[in-house]
Design a protein around this motif. Structure first.
Motif, PDB file in Angstrom:
ATOM      1  N   ASP A  27      -0.302   7.599 -11.228  1.00 11.31           N
ATOM      2  CA  ASP A  27      -0.112   6.275 -10.642  1.00 11.31           C
ATOM      3  C   ASP A  27       0.336   6.366  -9.191  1.00 11.31           C
ATOM      4  O   ASP A  27       0.058   5.465  -8.400  1.00 11.31           O
ATOM      5  N   VAL A  28       1.004   7.452  -8.819  1.00 12.28           N
ATOM      6  CA  VAL A  28       1.333   7.670  -7.408  1.00 12.28           C
ATOM      7  C   VAL A  28       0.038   7.778  -6.614  1.00 12.28           C
ATOM      8  O   VAL A  28      -0.113   7.154  -5.560  1.00 12.28           O
ATOM      9  N   ASP A  29      -0.907   8.567  -7.132  1.00 12.95           N
ATOM     10  CA  ASP A  29      -2.189   8.715  -6.447  1.00 12.95           C
ATOM     11  C   ASP A  29      -2.882   7.370  -6.282  1.00 12.95           C
ATOM     12  O   ASP A  29      -3.411   7.050  -5.206  1.00 12.95           O
ATOM     13  N   ARG A  30      -2.861   6.565  -7.320  1.00 10.45           N
ATOM     14  CA  ARG A  30      -3.496   5.241  -7.269  1.00 10.45           C
ATOM     15  C   ARG A  30      -2.786   4.341  -6.257  1.00 10.45           C
ATOM     16  O   ARG A  30      -3.431   3.640  -5.478  1.00 10.45           O
ATOM     17  N   LEU A  31      -1.456   4.381  -6.236  1.00 10.52           N
ATOM     18  CA  LEU A  31      -0.688   3.570  -5.296  1.00 10.52           C
ATOM     19  C   LEU A  31      -0.925   4.033  -3.853  1.00 10.52           C
ATOM     20  O   LEU A  31      -1.083   3.213  -2.950  1.00 10.52           O
ATOM     21  N   VAL A  32      -0.988   5.342  -3.644  1.00 12.51           N
ATOM     22  CA  VAL A  32      -1.258   5.873  -2.302  1.00 12.51           C
ATOM     23  C   VAL A  32      -2.621   5.401  -1.812  1.00 12.51           C
ATOM     24  O   VAL A  32      -2.764   4.973  -0.657  1.00 12.51           O
ATOM     25  N   ARG A  33      -3.618   5.477  -2.675  1.00  9.53           N
ATOM     26  CA  ARG A  33      -4.955   5.003  -2.272  1.00  9.53           C
ATOM     27  C   ARG A  33      -4.910   3.525  -1.885  1.00  9.53           C
ATOM     28  O   ARG A  33      -5.523   3.116  -0.901  1.00  9.53           O
ATOM     29  N   LEU A  34      -4.166   2.736  -2.647  1.00  8.63           N
ATOM     30  CA  LEU A  34      -4.049   1.310  -2.360  1.00  8.63           C
ATOM     31  C   LEU A  34      -3.361   1.080  -1.014  1.00  8.63           C
ATOM     32  O   LEU A  34      -3.810   0.273  -0.201  1.00  8.63           O
ATOM     33  N   LEU A  35      -2.291   1.817  -0.756  1.00  6.39           N
ATOM     34  CA  LEU A  35      -1.559   1.651   0.494  1.00  6.39           C
ATOM     35  C   LEU A  35      -2.332   2.159   1.703  1.00  6.39           C
ATOM     36  O   LEU A  35      -2.137   1.673   2.818  1.00  6.39           O
ATOM     37  N   GLU A  36      -3.199   3.126   1.493  1.00  5.14           N
ATOM     38  CA  GLU A  36      -3.987   3.682   2.595  1.00  5.14           C
ATOM     39  C   GLU A  36      -5.246   2.896   2.896  1.00  5.14           C
ATOM     40  O   GLU A  36      -5.915   3.162   3.888  1.00  5.14           O
ATOM     41  N   MET A  37      -5.576   1.902   2.075  1.00 10.30           N
ATOM     42  CA  MET A  37      -6.769   1.094   2.315  1.00 10.30           C
ATOM     43  C   MET A  37      -6.608   0.312   3.606  1.00 10.30           C
ATOM     44  O   MET A  37      -5.562  -0.261   3.863  1.00 10.30           O
ATOM     45  N   PRO A  38      -7.675   0.290   4.423  1.00  6.87           N
ATOM     46  CA  PRO A  38      -7.587  -0.512   5.641  1.00  6.87           C
ATOM     47  C   PRO A  38      -7.496  -1.990   5.296  1.00  6.87           C
ATOM     48  O   PRO A  38      -8.145  -2.455   4.355  1.00  6.87           O
ATOM     49  N   GLY A  39      -6.655  -2.674   6.014  1.00  4.38           N
ATOM     50  CA  GLY A  39      -6.486  -4.108   5.778  1.00  4.38           C
ATOM     51  C   GLY A  39      -7.319  -4.936   6.733  1.00  4.38           C
ATOM     52  O   GLY A  39      -8.012  -4.410   7.609  1.00  4.38           O
TER      53      GLY A  39
END
Length: 99
Positions: free
Chosen positions: A80-92
Protein backbone atom coordinates in the motif's frame (compact mmCIF):
# COMPACT_ATOMS: atom_id res chain seq x y z
CA UNK A 1 2.97 -8.22 11.00
CA UNK A 2 1.16 -9.43 14.06
CA UNK A 3 -1.88 -10.82 12.29
CA UNK A 4 -5.41 -10.34 13.58
CA UNK A 5 -6.39 -7.32 15.62
CA UNK A 6 -5.21 -3.75 15.47
CA UNK A 7 -1.72 -4.33 16.92
CA UNK A 8 -0.37 -4.22 13.36
CA UNK A 9 -1.00 -0.46 13.43
CA UNK A 10 1.84 -0.10 15.95
CA UNK A 11 4.32 -2.54 14.39
CA UNK A 12 7.70 -0.92 13.99
CA UNK A 13 6.76 2.07 16.12
CA UNK A 14 7.87 0.65 19.48
CA UNK A 15 11.34 2.13 19.09
CA UNK A 16 9.92 5.65 18.81
CA UNK A 17 10.27 7.90 21.84
CA UNK A 18 7.19 9.34 23.50
CA UNK A 19 3.84 8.03 24.58
CA UNK A 20 4.03 4.91 22.38
CA UNK A 21 7.15 3.76 24.20
CA UNK A 22 5.66 4.35 27.64
CA UNK A 23 7.73 7.41 28.50
CA UNK A 24 5.32 9.73 30.28
CA UNK A 25 6.63 13.01 31.67
CA UNK A 26 4.71 14.45 34.64
CA UNK A 27 3.08 17.78 33.83
CA UNK A 28 3.04 17.33 30.04
CA UNK A 29 -0.43 17.68 28.51
CA UNK A 30 -0.39 14.72 26.14
CA UNK A 31 -4.17 14.84 25.66
CA UNK A 32 -4.15 18.27 24.00
CA UNK A 33 -1.46 17.20 21.52
CA UNK A 34 -3.25 13.93 20.86
CA UNK A 35 -6.52 15.76 20.11
CA UNK A 36 -4.80 17.93 17.49
CA UNK A 37 -3.17 14.83 15.99
CA UNK A 38 -6.49 12.98 16.05
CA UNK A 39 -8.21 15.71 14.06
CA UNK A 40 -5.40 15.67 11.50
CA UNK A 41 -5.43 11.84 11.35
CA UNK A 42 -9.21 11.89 10.80
CA UNK A 43 -8.77 14.30 7.87
CA UNK A 44 -6.05 12.09 6.40
CA UNK A 45 -8.16 8.95 6.83
CA UNK A 46 -11.10 10.60 5.04
CA UNK A 47 -8.75 11.54 2.18
CA UNK A 48 -7.37 7.99 2.05
CA UNK A 49 -10.90 6.60 1.88
CA UNK A 50 -11.73 9.09 -0.87
CA UNK A 51 -8.70 7.87 -2.81
CA UNK A 52 -9.97 4.29 -2.64
CA UNK A 53 -7.85 2.92 0.22
CA UNK A 54 -9.27 0.70 2.94
CA UNK A 55 -8.41 1.78 6.50
CA UNK A 56 -7.52 -1.83 7.27
CA UNK A 57 -4.69 -1.49 4.71
CA UNK A 58 -3.47 2.07 5.31
CA UNK A 59 -4.41 4.38 8.15
CA UNK A 60 -3.28 7.61 9.78
CA UNK A 61 -2.76 7.08 13.52
CA UNK A 62 -2.74 9.86 16.12
CA UNK A 63 -0.10 9.94 18.83
CA UNK A 64 2.13 12.38 20.71
CA UNK A 65 5.83 12.77 21.16
CA UNK A 66 7.65 13.08 24.50
CA UNK A 67 6.88 16.85 24.61
CA UNK A 68 3.15 16.26 24.21
CA UNK A 69 3.13 17.56 20.65
CA UNK A 70 0.71 15.81 18.34
CA UNK A 71 2.15 13.34 15.84
CA UNK A 72 0.39 11.58 12.96
CA UNK A 73 1.94 8.36 11.72
CA UNK A 74 0.97 6.44 8.64
CA UNK A 75 0.62 2.72 9.32
CA UNK A 76 0.28 0.49 6.30
CA UNK A 77 1.40 -2.58 4.43
CA UNK A 78 4.40 -2.19 2.09
CA UNK A 79 2.29 -2.84 -1.01
CA UNK A 80 0.00 0.00 0.00
CA UNK A 81 3.00 2.31 0.43
CA UNK A 82 3.85 1.66 -3.21
CA UNK A 83 0.27 2.43 -4.23
CA UNK A 84 0.22 5.62 -2.15
CA UNK A 85 3.58 6.75 -3.56
CA UNK A 86 2.31 6.27 -7.11
CA UNK A 87 -0.77 8.32 -6.24
CA UNK A 88 1.28 11.12 -4.70
CA UNK A 89 3.70 11.18 -7.63
CA UNK A 90 0.94 11.56 -10.22
CA UNK A 91 1.07 14.90 -11.99
CA UNK A 92 -1.79 17.14 -11.00
CA UNK A 93 -3.81 19.67 -12.92
CA UNK A 94 -2.35 22.55 -10.91
CA UNK A 95 1.03 24.24 -10.92
CA UNK A 96 2.76 21.43 -9.00
CA UNK A 97 1.87 22.69 -5.55
CA UNK A 98 3.74 25.99 -5.79
CA UNK A 99 2.31 28.60 -3.47
Amino acid sequence: MTGAGEDWLRDGLADMAGVDSGLWVPGVDYVAGWRVAREAADRMNRALLGAGFELSDVRAVASTNEDGRGVVRLACWPDDVDRLVRLLEMPGDDDGGAA
